[in-house]
Write a protein that holds these residues in place. Sequence first.
Motif, mmCIF file in Angstrom:
data_model
loop_
_atom_site.group_PDB
_atom_site.id
_atom_site.type_symbol
_atom_site.label_atom_id
_atom_site.label_comp_id
_atom_site.label_asym_id
_atom_site.label_seq_id
_atom_site.Cartn_x
_atom_site.Cartn_y
_atom_site.Cartn_z
ATOM 1 N N PRO A 107 0.828 -1.205 0.000
ATOM 2 C CA PRO A 107 0.000 0.000 0.000
ATOM 3 C C PRO A 107 0.865 1.258 0.000
ATOM 4 C CG PRO A 107 0.105 -0.864 2.225
ATOM 5 C CD PRO A 107 0.875 -1.823 1.348
ATOM 6 N N VAL A 108 0.312 2.337 -0.522
ATOM 7 C CA VAL A 108 1.061 3.589 -0.644
ATOM 8 C C VAL A 108 1.442 4.166 0.719
ATOM 9 C CG1 VAL A 108 0.062 4.177 -2.867
ATOM 10 C CG2 VAL A 108 -0.977 5.078 -0.799
ATOM 11 N N THR A 109 0.748 3.759 1.762
ATOM 12 C CA THR A 109 1.026 4.292 3.093
ATOM 13 C C THR A 109 2.239 3.655 3.753
ATOM 14 O OG1 THR A 109 -0.539 2.713 4.011
ATOM 15 C CG2 THR A 109 -1.358 4.949 3.546
ATOM 16 N N SER A 110 2.825 2.624 3.109
ATOM 17 C CA SER A 110 3.973 1.973 3.747
ATOM 18 C C SER A 110 4.958 1.338 2.765
ATOM 19 C CB SER A 110 3.486 0.900 4.727
ATOM 20 O OG SER A 110 2.786 -0.117 4.031
ATOM 21 N N SER A 111 4.825 1.612 1.466
ATOM 22 C CA SER A 111 5.718 0.968 0.508
ATOM 23 C C SER A 111 6.060 1.888 -0.662
ATOM 24 C CB SER A 111 5.067 -0.315 -0.034
ATOM 25 O OG SER A 111 5.893 -0.934 -0.984
ATOM 26 N N ILE A 112 7.356 1.955 -0.964
ATOM 27 C CA ILE A 112 7.808 2.622 -2.180
ATOM 28 C C ILE A 112 8.722 1.649 -2.917
ATOM 29 C CG2 ILE A 112 7.614 4.957 -1.254
ATOM 30 C CD1 ILE A 112 10.627 5.022 -0.915
#
Length: 167
Positions: A107-112
């Motif tokens: 998810p964008v809130t914890s992964s790049i």
Amino acid sequence: MKHLTRLLSLLILVSAAVFFASCGGDDGDDKTPEETQLDKLKGTWTLTESSVQFDGAGDDRFDGSALKLTFSGNYSAGGKYSYAVTSSSQVNASPWPSGGSWKFGSPVTSSIVRLDSELDGSADVTVAYTLSADSKTLTVQFTYAGSGYVVGRTESVGGPWEFVFTK
């Protein structure tokens, strides 16, 4: 009496119309989760001294380096953004290139995803990140499987890494 009833009904309708017209309007602050996270990540983050872990143990090769990680870019849906890594001194064998591109993972809130494939054809690196409640501390964790980004020498730095940065 009939006129009073009609006048009262008309007054209620007008009041309801004014109420609904002024409620729940779009104030332009509807940001996507990706845009919200980008706003939190953008800027320069400084490595907290002695906060590097490599393969589950403390790693002091970054001590005194004043390592800085800078995220930049303008939001676009599913977009790519830039990062740069700078330090006051050369670090022998680092899992960080001097810069490149990244995009949000899931998810964008914890992964790049660090797009190393665009730099040198190596595998992209998925980076898990955590922001503190006040968005002033950034912890990044990733497993790196390549050679160290160092001028003039190649030293393996493959394995799990954790870095803690502050803004």
